[in-house]
Design an enzyme around this catalytic site. Structure first.
Site, PDB file in Angstrom:
ATOM      1  N   HIS A   1     -27.179 -16.548  24.814  1.00  0.00           N
ATOM      2  CA  HIS A   1     -26.233 -16.518  25.884  1.00  0.00           C
ATOM      3  C   HIS A   1     -25.251 -17.684  26.311  1.00  0.00           C
ATOM      4  O   HIS A   1     -24.171 -17.846  27.139  1.00  0.00           O
ATOM      5  CB  HIS A   1     -26.693 -16.102  27.214  1.00  0.00           C
ATOM      6  CG  HIS A   1     -27.181 -14.518  27.183  1.00  0.00           C
ATOM      7  ND1 HIS A   1     -27.732 -14.221  26.006  1.00  0.00           N
ATOM      8  CD2 HIS A   1     -26.742 -13.601  27.986  1.00  0.00           C
ATOM      9  CE1 HIS A   1     -27.786 -12.629  26.461  1.00  0.00           C
ATOM     10  NE2 HIS A   1     -27.346 -12.409  27.207  1.00  0.00           N
TER      11      HIS A   1
ATOM     12  N   GLU B   1     -16.726  -5.467  24.925  1.00  0.00           N
ATOM     13  CA  GLU B   1     -15.900  -6.719  25.016  1.00  0.00           C
ATOM     14  C   GLU B   1     -14.648  -6.620  23.975  1.00  0.00           C
ATOM     15  O   GLU B   1     -13.591  -7.040  24.330  1.00  0.00           O
ATOM     16  CB  GLU B   1     -16.826  -8.106  24.442  1.00  0.00           C
ATOM     17  CG  GLU B   1     -17.896  -8.283  25.403  1.00  0.00           C
ATOM     18  CD  GLU B   1     -19.108  -7.430  25.136  1.00  0.00           C
ATOM     19  OE1 GLU B   1     -19.126  -6.883  24.134  1.00  0.00           O
ATOM     20  OE2 GLU B   1     -20.040  -7.573  25.999  1.00  0.00           O
TER      21      GLU B   1
ATOM     22  N   HIS C   1       0.926  -1.142  -0.068  1.00  0.00           N
ATOM     23  CA  HIS C   1      -0.118   0.169  -0.065  1.00  0.00           C
ATOM     24  C   HIS C   1       0.705   1.169  -0.034  1.00  0.00           C
ATOM     25  O   HIS C   1       1.556   1.580   1.064  1.00  0.00           O
ATOM     26  CB  HIS C   1      -0.989   0.037   1.276  1.00  0.00           C
ATOM     27  CG  HIS C   1      -1.708  -1.264   1.092  1.00  0.00           C
ATOM     28  ND1 HIS C   1      -1.522  -2.446   1.508  1.00  0.00           N
ATOM     29  CD2 HIS C   1      -3.095  -1.400   0.794  1.00  0.00           C
ATOM     30  CE1 HIS C   1      -2.564  -3.381   1.616  1.00  0.00           C
ATOM     31  NE2 HIS C   1      -3.608  -2.644   0.928  1.00  0.00           N
TER      32      HIS C   1
END
Lengths: 673, 673
Positions: free
Chosen positions: A476, A414, A35
């Site tokens: 869950h 999280e 890149h």
């Protein structure tokens, strides 16, 4: 600021920055991939940062008090490789640049921290660098509070692109940094208005300035090619008292015919384009040829660091011997010797008292013993503190008011938590652990993978590890998550059966130097199965004979976590019928696999029927059931075949047949009884 | 607005809302688990929404033009269950509420769309609902453009909590919605300042109003208990011409002693607390007892929908027969019959021309055939359009200026894309597919799992599926991701070997009604291996004999994707030495497993040595190597044992031994030669 103005008004700066740009063009051309555009666009910012602000010493790249430079937009790897080469990092020779992206080179396609000093973190998956950087900055605050400003006082600088800012994890990072007023975190946004698919507004029209301000950041907008403006902005950012974002308006692939286009984002390899760009730069030197005067100006930036490092060493030497030792011990990822005795004492007590507790509670018991012995541990949870049992009494809570606080309320983030924990560990001197529900491994996956790839011993505390969580239901209830973590290379997946194994797992996790750990812990209470005390850390063996057969051995039951007691119950029923049954506890398949074959064969000899019991999918077990060494064993599995359901836990274990009775029936069928 | 004022000034409203609150208290008490506080806090908003705005007909819960109500804060499931019960959805009887969270009940711990009509999407993992809702709103725009306002003209309403807004995926969703000016999306933020760990500011101090405004949203702030304010805000939101966020200041667990506390977030089961709360509400009726007058007011809201539905039916009937059929066909997830012939024609052409192309290109070839036949497909990519090959010529580009555009530039937002695609599919009448790199499965995991759990046939186009991507290196090279997707129940993981198999995989994916598909596609060119045309969709069998042994069969080689040609090469070498070798292509293990045992045994008979070849980890293969039916086979695996590296692809295949030569060596060793 256009090239002509730059060349005229800032000729020295221009030449230094041009060196980055042409090295990028040359390396990408040689690799025929990579890149080009980002290093070409951000070279001015990087040059000013390294020349005027960054504290670093190429001869001592791991100097703990160096400023950290994080390239969140990792695809622009030639930016950091050019900088390391130019300033004199020994590893990054011209040869390495010429071998960019080639087999065995240290100059990998994306920057890998485990290959190169000076690369602080492995980036490429977007958003990770900026989220890591929050952990770097928190680690600095924590250590500054602990050891004083004279030995810990550095900045964390980040270059992030539009991709980093569009990834959701960046919002989590921005929120955490803002909440905690991480004023030594400075993010440069490469505001070039280009993504791979086109201009940014194809997919996003967010006012980034307003967005960062909404989370309490200091924000500036500058011309990202103007060296005076860049310098001034960094100076202002340092004084802002807040995390700071500098929006740098830049031109991707500056000066090439691909400037300001998506094409410029990728590999510019066309010889004419490169030649014309060199002309536009006024750069008359050949490929990989950096004139000595320019190179020596770059090296001078690096050399300045030597004196600063020497002064720091003196200041460090003024710390008490104990402080020095503790600092160095933590940076070497050496756990204190006394944790071994502490874990043994806990194990002994538990094997005598034989409590019935959830392993998430066992984990808390172990942490209550370990945290006071290790100043470097930092706990936390993604808003499930009381459920994950991650907070121990002595930690305190991290905040602007208490920088010594070693517990972080990460919020419902999280991913941000996992990524920031990686950053803390990569900063050095910290052992972060953090909790959420096992099922939300999914949210943290990109960071968990990078922990494994980057060889970071982060600890992921994943409670509520099966249908055993009951009524919260299948959204869950993890069923595939043990397999997911086990499928990931360089990851210890612990699923301890009781408090003894949990304490042993923590000992391994907190002494690991280059492997992250996942602790899969139960919500529900489990009986103590290790009722005979052993000093030896049996969990470190990965799998071991927990209770051997009395009658002639016909069966081996393997289990983990909450199903070990199911196996013991089944063993009792089978032995009562004269069917000799061994129970193997397998708290960590990866560590079992790491044992020598002789040991593995002693634990799992050929011949007997093998049945594994685990409240998850079978994938990952076949190897131990029949696969290892291609040896035949009649084998069966007691576990989950699909998603769970919402109901009380005990009913679910019966519903899905994860019971001693069903195990006995399966064994008998395999034995033809 | 406090309870006393509400009761005095809005007694009818109060009683209706109180019905939700007491049903919540009663159901949570009966279950002895659940989340009481959120339904108690948001009951006023929900009551006003259902009474004054929501277009719905409980007798026709799947009415395509209904407004969608999405509970992103899924833990507050008793809110939606109460609403469905009170307004007269047949499935949600009082008995169901009494059995909240119990085995076999439709009232699961978190709302599950596949259990209950009226539950539009499965929520609980935070942030998913709000991200799904973006897809719902896009589907509405697309269909309104296609079929006209008289048959498609509805709103998508969302209730999101602080958890939803802290999850990074919400930022991705907010960005997409803002960019595309999804003015029929209205989000209520339950601004109660409480998370599980404490007050919100423990972990976040983001100004949400400023944050949403930064992405182009219309934002209002109201008292979330004031029915007049709620009504006015919804009315204003509808007129705003932008996606709209209504920040509703509420009291979690309103009226209980746990009001405004973290305790109030969870299960309130204490009898005294519940009794006192009933008193505070002025509610004199017993558990689960809703007085007839209040129930009938609720039912009246539902009954209003019948007339609206009837009128809609009339308008729908005025569409042309063809339009009606196409609309109904798409909503029934029936693919047009003619796609089968189109796929066959493509396969025939390819098996004759035998091009060497990357399967990501093969995928484009298939989509070029399929997209024009299916108005309901919506393509997209997370900023890798040219790499994922997901955009075909006829699609157009979705934007405020072209609502018929069926291609979405999702930006660098894998998670938001995946979640919005789920929402589009759940809306009905759409078949979304979207691309990213296979490695970034990690970012999309939470949504991919929910697609599987929720039985949504979303298609995830995952290109660059192995070390075959080369120089981008291990951060971008999936090794565990095939295993991860295969470990997930109810997921088809396709790894096609050439254009023929890729076309077949697309046919399965686009005819699937309740299973999502992952297409793992190569970056690098692959030879055509299906050189003999067969009308039959062999990929739908999951695995099949691609080329049988000539000499006496001693070996079965199994492979997928780019390694099928490696297997064929190895076969040739082995047969040249007289070692009879069968090659089995295994493009989809899940479909192979779904075949009957007789077929599986025909493809994989006992006896021969088995070797699997796949440029990923072994996990998932053991079953087919030795595990199925516990039968013995000498077996080996040629693949990856750890993370990859940055280098040209061909070199990596040699480096890791994923070659015909190494396969031959492994086979011979197993044969003892």
């Amino acid at each position: 600021m256009d090239i002509a103005t730059l060349r005229k008004e800032h000729p020295e700066h221009w030449n230094k920055a041009a060196a980055i740009r042409v090295l990028t063009l040359d390396a990408v051309a040689a690799a025929n991939s990579g890149h080009s555009g980002m290093p070409m666009g951000m070279a001015d910012v990087a040059t000013v940062l390294f020349e005027k602000h960054l504290k670093f010493d190429p001869k001592n790249p791991l100097w703990p008090d160096r400023d950290r430079f994080i390239l969140s937009a990792g695809h622009g790897s030639m930016l950091v490789y050019s900088l390391l080469h130019l300033t004199g990092y020994e590893q990054v020779t011209l040869e390495q640049l010429k071998n960019f992206r080639q087999s065995g080179a240290l100059t990998a396609g994306h920057p890998e921290n485990f290959l190169l000093d000076g690369v602080e973190t492995t980036t490429g998956p977007l958003g990770q660098g900026i989220a890591n950087s929050v952990g770097f900055a928190m680690a600095e605050e924590l250590q500054r509070a602990q050891f004083g400003k004279k030995v810990v006082d550095h900045y964390t600088y980040v270059i992030a692109g539009d991709g980093c800012l569009m990834e959701g994890v960046s919002q989590e990072a921005i929120g955490i940094a803002g909440r905690h007023e991480l004023s030594k975190l400075i993010v440069f946004w490469d505001n070039n208005n280009i993504t791979i698919d086109g201009t940014v507004d194809l997919s996003d029209r967010t006012d980034q300035v307003m967005r960062f301000k909404a989370s309490g950041w200091h924000v500036q907008e500058i011309d990202g090619h103007d060296p005076i403006a860049i310098d001034a902005a960094i100076t202002a950012a340092k004084k802002s008292g807040k995390p700071s974002m500098i929006a740098c308006e830049t031109h991707i692939a500056l000066g090439s015919s691909a400037q300001d286009t998506s094409k410029g984002h990728g590999a510019l390899t066309d010889a004419t384009l490169i030649a014309n760009t060199r002309t536009a730069y006024g750069w008359e030197h050949g490929p990989f040829d950096i004139p000595a005067d320019i190179k020596s100006q770059w090296e001078a930036m690096g050399e300045k660091g030597a004196a600063a490092f020497a002064e720091w060493q003196e200041r460090f030497a003024s710390l008490s011997g104990n402080k020095q030792n503790e600092f160095n011990r933590a940076y070497a990822l050496e756990a204190p010797k006394k944790i071994s005795a502490a874990v043994k004492a806990l194990k002994k007590k538990v094997s005598e008292e034989q409590p019935k507790v959830a392993t998430r509670k066992s984990s808390e018991l172990a942490l209550e013993v370990l945290n006071p012995l290790m100043w470097e541990t930092v706990g936390g949870s993604a808003d499930l503190t009381g459920s994950n049992n991650t907070k121990t009494a002595d930690l305190g809570v991290f905040s602007p008011e208490d920088r010594k606080g070693r517990y972080v309320y990460w919020g419902i983030r999280e991913h941000g938590m996992a990524s920031a924990m990686n950053g803390m560990a990569l900063h050095g001197g910290m052992r972060p652990y953090g909790g959420t529900f096992m099922c939300f491994t999914d949210y943290a996956r990109p960071a968990m993978r990078l922990a494994a790839l980057s060889k970071i011993p982060t600890v992921f505390v994943m409670t509520h590890d099966s249908i055993g969580l009951g009524e919260d239901g299948p959204t869950h209830q993890p069923v595939e998550h043990l397999a997911i973590s086990r499928a990931t290379p360089n990851t210890y997946v612990f699923r301890p059966a009781d408090t003894v194994e949990t304490a042993e797992a923590w000992e391994v996790a907190f002494t690991s130097k280059s492997t992250p750990s996942v602790l899969a812990l139960s919500r529900q209470g489990l009986p103590t199965v290790r009722t005979e005390h052993k000093n030896k850390n049996m969990t470190a063996l990965g799998g071991y004979v927990l209770k051997d057969a009395v009658a002639k051995r016909q069966v081996i039951l393997m289990a983990t976590g909450s199903e070990v007691s199911v196996a013991l119950e089944a063993q009792e029923l089978l032995e009562a019928e004269g069917i000799g049954t061994r129970v193997v506890s397998m708290p960590c398949m990866e560590l079992f696999e790491a044992q020598d074959e002789a040991y593995r064969k002693r634990v799992l000899p050929g011949g007997p029927v093998r049945v594994a019991i685990e409240a998850g999918v079978q994938m990952g077990w076949d190897k131990w059931l029949t696969g290892e060494r291609g040896k035949a064993n009649k084998a069966g599995f007691v576990g989950m075949e699909g998603f769970g359901a919402s109901a009380p836990a005990e009913e679910l274990f019966v519903k899905y047949g994860i019971t001693a009775e069903n195990t006995v029936a399966k064994v008998k069928a395999l034995l033809g009884l």
